[in-house]
Design an enzyme around this catalytic site. Sequence first.
Site, PDB file in Angstrom:
ATOM      1  N   TYR A  49      -5.164  27.278  29.528  1.00 15.74           N
ATOM      2  CA  TYR A  49      -6.870  27.536  29.715  1.00 15.74           C
ATOM      3  C   TYR A  49      -7.283  26.636  30.907  1.00 15.74           C
ATOM      4  CZ  TYR A  49     -11.703  27.802  28.728  1.00 15.74           C
ATOM      5  OH  TYR A  49     -12.885  27.863  28.742  1.00 15.74           O
ATOM      6  N   HIS A  77     -20.751  26.836  38.166  1.00 13.28           N
ATOM      7  CA  HIS A  77     -21.410  28.031  37.257  1.00 13.28           C
ATOM      8  C   HIS A  77     -22.146  27.667  36.119  1.00 13.28           C
ATOM      9  CE1 HIS A  77     -18.148  27.936  34.329  1.00 13.28           C
ATOM     10  NE2 HIS A  77     -19.121  28.856  33.584  1.00 13.28           N
ATOM     11  N   ARG A 279     -44.334   2.612  -5.858  1.00 13.88           N
ATOM     12  CA  ARG A 279     -43.363   2.480  -6.790  1.00 13.88           C
ATOM     13  C   ARG A 279     -42.241   3.185  -6.415  1.00 13.88           C
ATOM     14  NH1 ARG A 279     -43.302   5.327 -12.313  1.00 13.88           N
ATOM     15  NH2 ARG A 279     -45.154   6.201 -11.645  1.00 13.88           N
ATOM     16  N   ASN A 405     -21.894  34.130  25.436  1.00 12.59           N
ATOM     17  CA  ASN A 405     -20.575  33.978  26.117  1.00 12.59           C
ATOM     18  C   ASN A 405     -19.756  35.128  25.661  1.00 12.59           C
ATOM     19  OD1 ASN A 405     -17.667  32.247  26.661  1.00 12.59           O
ATOM     20  ND2 ASN A 405     -19.048  32.620  28.187  1.00 12.59           N
ATOM     21  N   ASN A 408     -17.391  35.108  22.704  1.00 12.82           N
ATOM     22  CA  ASN A 408     -16.469  33.952  22.880  1.00 12.82           C
ATOM     23  C   ASN A 408     -17.047  32.915  22.078  1.00 12.82           C
ATOM     24  OD1 ASN A 408     -13.938  32.418  23.567  1.00 12.82           O
ATOM     25  ND2 ASN A 408     -15.616  31.402  24.871  1.00 12.82           N
ATOM     26  N   GLN A 409     -18.209  32.484  22.373  1.00 11.60           N
ATOM     27  CA  GLN A 409     -18.835  31.636  21.469  1.00 11.60           C
ATOM     28  C   GLN A 409     -19.679  32.291  20.476  1.00 11.60           C
ATOM     29  OE1 GLN A 409     -20.787  28.261  23.932  1.00 11.60           O
ATOM     30  NE2 GLN A 409     -19.301  28.421  25.607  1.00 11.60           N
TER      31      GLN A 409
END
Length: 499
Positions: A49, A77, A279, A405, A408-409
Amino acid sequence: MQSRPPSLGALLRAADWEASIEADEEDVFRMRSSVGALEKALADGRLVYGMNRGYGALVEFSASESVDEQGRGLIAHLGTAQGQPLPADVSRLAVWIRLNSMRSGYSSVSPELWGGLADLWNRGFTPVIPRDGTVSASGDLQPLSSAASAFAGEGECWHREDDGTLVPRPAAEVLAELGADPVRWPAREALAFVNGTSVGLARTVHNHREVLSLLRVGALLTGRMATLLGADPVAYHPDLSMVRGQVGQSTVAGWIRSYMPESAVRAPSRPLQEPYSLRCAPQVLGAVLDQLDAMEPILLREAVGVTDNPVLVDGEVLHGGNFHAMPVALSSDQLGLCLQQVAFLAERQLSLLCTPETNGGLPPMLTPRPGAGSGLAGVQISTTSFVSRIRQLVTPASLTALPCNNGNQDHVPMALNGANAVSEAVEHAWNVLGSLAVGLAQCAALTESAPADGDRWRDLARICPPLEADRPLAAEVVAARTLVREWGRELVLEEEGTS
């Protein structure tokens, strides 16, 4: 892996403006070995990746053959962060966390590039980072991209003036003054830098410190209030906490007792059992302290862990999701809930002070001229507004997630969004505690409880003189807020044995 700082206070000191970060021989060896392992994986045709594959939802497409173009494209980007800049101290800590992660040898970062970044950081170079625009799911991509751009000579960085003030300046100018070339970001190093939870984490660490300070001041003001009103100190007796067994309650009860005279007894005019805001203060503030203590190791582990993707372990490329900031997001959300409890308790204590039925027969709104004067009526109304605003801000950000995304996310934590909101809520909470301090100063004046020479309460009385007639109190609330905030900082540092 680097050793973990023993506390969040130690972590903050490690990222101080006078601190430095270095790579020892073992760090360099690990980094170089990781680079070699990545080169071998690529030579063997492994799909990696961000190196030979695209980013995010574009992972199925081939990356540029130029690692420089790939790295520049990543940072470019993601250059969409907006909003006010994060505090400089938060930005500095965020970069320290990235550098600490990258030197661990799991991110295939070249020791030469790491050394250049660390040298700049050591010399005070700290990027200006806009606070808004990340979902904190693949790390805090947008804010870290802004930081990477500053190192590359684009955007701005913080510059310390001779008097210590910090001002934004063009990053290119500051790099030139330091005699440093702009950083060039190859693909792997660019990804290792922006793929991390560091920004939301840094803000959450600072928020944790603020909530701890608020908690200490809350206990201090509770002790002062109980003393002025003659409340029964038995509510803070150690045996009460002992039989329950909650550590935070025991600690806070001890703090409150230490802020009361040893000779304190219940005044005949006080009820056998006080309203809960007095208290049950050890139970409320103690529960907050327990939560803060539970969060600390989670945040410390995140600060020294590796949160980018992919990582290389024993020569193997591992693709995963360490950049997902859910540990930070849930900690931040819980911090917000804790903060609200401290502020709510203080607001209720101010109400108790302003009400004759609970303040021991003092005038309503603590004015010596009821009717002709309104005393703290305006202060109390504003305090109610502050607590309401806090509640709006600390609604858990993790509940507001949206997929993005291209799917994807599809599960995101919104950690930095939440931490930013908690940071704003912190400021309102200090307004609440400053308002309560003003109320205590007027209560002391009405009960003729003069503080001893050198006592912190004398400083408060000087800021908030007796109300002989109504006057605007906004400036006094600000002054009291500044004073008690410094008290909180001092109390936390004393607890840590630092100054």
